[in-house]
Design an enzyme around this catalytic site. Sequence first.
Site, PDB file in Angstrom:
ATOM      1  N   LYS A 219      60.002  62.269  33.960  1.00 30.45           N
ATOM      2  CA  LYS A 219      60.022  61.792  35.341  1.00 30.45           C
ATOM      3  C   LYS A 219      58.654  61.833  36.016  1.00 30.45           C
ATOM      4  O   LYS A 219      57.728  62.502  35.546  1.00 30.45           O
ATOM      5  CB  LYS A 219      61.060  62.586  36.137  1.00 30.45           C
ATOM      6  CG  LYS A 219      62.492  62.172  35.751  1.00 30.45           C
ATOM      7  CD  LYS A 219      63.539  62.782  36.645  1.00 30.45           C
ATOM      8  CE  LYS A 219      64.926  62.267  36.273  1.00 30.45           C
ATOM      9  NZ  LYS A 219      65.995  62.927  37.073  1.00 30.45           N
ATOM     10  N   ARG A 253      69.053  67.466  30.328  1.00 31.22           N
ATOM     11  CA  ARG A 253      69.292  66.051  30.056  1.00 31.22           C
ATOM     12  C   ARG A 253      67.950  65.449  29.680  1.00 31.22           C
ATOM     13  O   ARG A 253      67.044  65.374  30.513  1.00 31.22           O
ATOM     14  CB  ARG A 253      69.859  65.377  31.301  1.00 31.22           C
ATOM     15  CG  ARG A 253      70.173  63.905  31.124  1.00 31.22           C
ATOM     16  CD  ARG A 253      70.752  63.286  32.400  1.00 31.22           C
ATOM     17  NE  ARG A 253      71.041  61.884  32.202  1.00 31.22           N
ATOM     18  CZ  ARG A 253      70.124  60.918  32.309  1.00 31.22           C
ATOM     19  NH1 ARG A 253      68.859  61.223  32.615  1.00 31.22           N
ATOM     20  NH2 ARG A 253      70.452  59.653  32.100  1.00 31.22           N
TER      21      ARG A 253
HETATM   22  N1  LIG Z   1      72.966  64.171  36.139  1.00 36.94           N
HETATM   23  C1  LIG Z   1      71.837  63.444  36.098  1.00 36.94           C
HETATM   24  N2  LIG Z   1      71.902  62.132  35.795  1.00 36.94           N
HETATM   25  C2  LIG Z   1      70.738  61.385  35.763  1.00 36.94           C
HETATM   26  N3  LIG Z   1      70.808  60.062  35.475  1.00 36.94           N
HETATM   27  C3  LIG Z   1      69.661  59.313  35.436  1.00 36.94           C
HETATM   28  C4  LIG Z   1      68.433  59.917  35.675  1.00 36.94           C
HETATM   29  C5  LIG Z   1      67.201  59.099  35.589  1.00 36.94           C
HETATM   30  O1  LIG Z   1      66.701  59.150  34.279  1.00 36.94           O
HETATM   31  P1  LIG Z   1      66.946  57.980  33.211  1.00 36.94           P
HETATM   32  O2  LIG Z   1      68.394  57.823  32.949  1.00 36.94           O
HETATM   33  O3  LIG Z   1      66.097  58.192  32.041  1.00 36.94           O
HETATM   34  O4  LIG Z   1      66.392  56.681  33.962  1.00 36.94           O
HETATM   35  P2  LIG Z   1      67.168  55.471  34.600  1.00 36.94           P
HETATM   36  O5  LIG Z   1      68.000  56.033  35.707  1.00 36.94           O
HETATM   37  O6  LIG Z   1      66.044  54.566  35.054  1.00 36.94           O
HETATM   38  O7  LIG Z   1      68.016  54.835  33.515  1.00 36.94           O
HETATM   39  N4  LIG Z   1      68.331  61.242  35.982  1.00 36.94           N
HETATM   40  C6  LIG Z   1      69.487  61.996  36.023  1.00 36.94           C
HETATM   41  C7  LIG Z   1      69.466  63.402  36.347  1.00 36.94           C
HETATM   42  O8  LIG Z   1      68.400  64.008  36.615  1.00 36.94           O
HETATM   43  N5  LIG Z   1      70.652  64.071  36.371  1.00 36.94           N
END
Ligand SMILES: Nc1nc2ncc(COP(=O)(O)OP(=O)(O)O)nc2c(=O)[nH]1
Length: 271
Positions: A219, A253
């Site tokens: 992030k 995660r």
């Molecule tokens: N519970 C939880 N869910 C999440 N989902 C997405 C993201 C963002 O990361 P990522 O899925 O890699 O990116 P994107 O939302 O752009 O797909 N962060 C979290 C988090 O910190 N906690």
Amino acid sequence: MLQCGRFRLSLQRPLIMGIVNVTPDSFSDGGRYADPARALAHARQLVAEGADLLDIGGESTRPGAATVSETEELERVMPLLAALRDDGVPLSVDTVKPGVMRAALAAGVDLINDVNALQAEGAVEALADSGAAVCLMHKQGDPATMQQAPRYASVVDEVEHFLLQRAVVLRAAGVASARIVLDPGIGFGKTVEHNLELLKATGRLASQGYPLLIGVSRKSLLGALTGRPVEERIHASVAMALLAVARGARIVRVHDVAATRDALKMWEALQ
Ligand SMILES: Nc1nc2ncc(COP(=O)(O)OP(=O)(O)O)nc2c(=O)[nH]1
């Protein structure tokens, strides 16, 4: 112990949630696994690397992300959930939409990961009617605008209060505490300072009677601290996951499962 749909997951050691984004625009790996065969191979690779559960996401939640229709999101996630259904690994779906939750639960998903903490109309009922677990995450505002001017009187107090309030709502709906995970939502309507305050308060947030999940992998917080672009943040991601576990988080995660698994093995060896 986390009662996670078809699975009872011990929390004696920290769990790794491997991220599988089947989106064209996720902030760090958007488009890489949009092809179903590639997504399936990637999911199975993460399990081989040591993921304890998989989080399938069909809609990016990055700041400024465009929203996705329910139909489109279902088209993205359902084939992968079906293909993984009998792989023997707990499956999570990362969604805010009750319709996607209900379809995924009907297809056997074991955990609903909702960055909106089941606030959408019908979301609590969808979860309560199942045996699945849920991750309740805090965010301030919505992805389109949440990073414009995050503001809190006391970020830890407010995030803690919100998460416990949502847990009370679920408990009142008949969801056992063993099915509930809390998450402060690093990067979701928070400045760098807010994120650091929340991470420093991991021990406090992890002592509220529910396992704490931390998602910081790749992030922008890590970029702010290291100056590294998103494709060079694995070291900082692993370090911050390890620090979160050392301070009490029970689920991390992550995108980079193998590296995180090795780091957690070192931590476990010293317990
Ligand atoms: N519970 C939880 N869910 C999440 N989902 C997405 C993201 C963002 O990361 P990522 O899925 O890699 O990116 P994107 O939302 O752009 O797909 N962060 C979290 C988090 O910190 N906690």
